[in-house]
Design an enzyme around this catalytic site. Structure first.
Site, mmCIF file in Angstrom:
data_model
loop_
_atom_site.group_PDB
_atom_site.id
_atom_site.type_symbol
_atom_site.label_atom_id
_atom_site.label_comp_id
_atom_site.label_asym_id
_atom_site.label_seq_id
_atom_site.Cartn_x
_atom_site.Cartn_y
_atom_site.Cartn_z
ATOM 1 N N HIS A 291 3.244 4.644 4.481
ATOM 2 C CA HIS A 291 2.848 4.523 5.886
ATOM 3 C C HIS A 291 2.600 5.914 6.439
ATOM 4 O O HIS A 291 3.367 6.842 6.160
ATOM 5 C CB HIS A 291 3.962 3.858 6.718
ATOM 6 C CG HIS A 291 3.724 3.960 8.196
ATOM 7 N ND1 HIS A 291 2.921 3.072 8.870
ATOM 8 C CD2 HIS A 291 4.136 4.873 9.111
ATOM 9 C CE1 HIS A 291 2.860 3.442 10.151
ATOM 10 N NE2 HIS A 291 3.586 4.518 10.326
ATOM 11 N N ASN B 298 0.815 -1.227 0.000
ATOM 12 C CA ASN B 298 0.000 0.000 0.000
ATOM 13 C C ASN B 298 0.848 1.277 0.000
ATOM 14 O O ASN B 298 0.384 2.337 0.400
ATOM 15 C CB ASN B 298 -1.035 -0.033 1.134
ATOM 16 C CG ASN B 298 -0.403 -0.203 2.502
ATOM 17 O OD1 ASN B 298 0.819 -0.113 2.642
ATOM 18 N ND2 ASN B 298 -1.220 -0.424 3.506
#
Ligand code: DAT
Ligand code: MG
Length: 167
Positions: free
Chosen positions: A125, A122
């Site tokens: 962070h 993804n």
């Protein structure tokens, strides 16, 4: 209220040459970058960063991912963003943890994927709250690497510490 948040551009973000795109998206927040560096992620740093997930079935893959073992080089870009509601603003731009559930206009929605073995790649962070931000910023940065005073510091004299210098 002014806040600091740790941002990591994860190994997939660097491998996919997304650094510029991600920093451009984050600049929409008008927050200030107060620290930045490329980090070679050690096993110890990876495990400390994600210690709260150590009992999850995906933990070992998560450690390999953040260390760069799936993307050829052990590096992430670490930054500290600072300013009004920094955590909320950056998390909104990042999008949901699961990149398939993240809004298409968010960073994770646009650039993330789930691999066939189930790893959430993804891309970025962002610290989830102020306590997590403080813990993470102190883990990834030394006080002198940050250009504002975020947390209390002290001066100590370190004796016989082995350090690497230019030859
Ligand atoms: P976030 O990164 O949105 O703060 P988190 O702290 O709960 O989310 O999880 C940290 C990372 O762990 C996340 O970015 C991707 C991975 N992760 C979380 N839940 C997962 C799951 N169900 N399967 C695989 N990876 C997961
Ligand atoms: Mg988190």
């Amino acid at each position: 209220m002014n806040q600091a948040t740790l941002i990591l551009i994860k190994p997939d973000g660097l491998k996919k040459s997304l650094t510029g795109n991600i920093l451009t998206r984050l600049s929409e927040t008008k927050l200030e970058i107060v620290a930045a560096k490329i980090v070679r992620v050690s096993d110890e740093l990876a495990r400390k960063h994600y210690y709260h997930l150590k009992d999850k079935p995906f933990f070992e893959d998560l450690i390999k991912y953040i260390k760069g073992e799936f993307h050829g080089r052990r590096k992430v870009m670490a930054l500290v963003y600072w300013g009004e509601s920094a955590i909320e603003k950056c998390r909104a731009l990042a999008g949901a943890t699961n990149p398939e559930e993240a809004e298409a206009t968010t960073i994770r929605g646009a650039y993330g994927r789930i691999t066939t073995s189930g790893v959430y790649e993804n891309v970025i962070h962002v610290s989830a709250n102020e306590a997590e931000a403080e813990r993470e910023i102190k883990l990834w940065f030394q006080p002198d690497e940050i250009i504002v005073d975020l947390y209390p510091t002290k001066e100590i004299i370190e004796k016989e510490k082995k350090v690497r210098v230019w030859a």
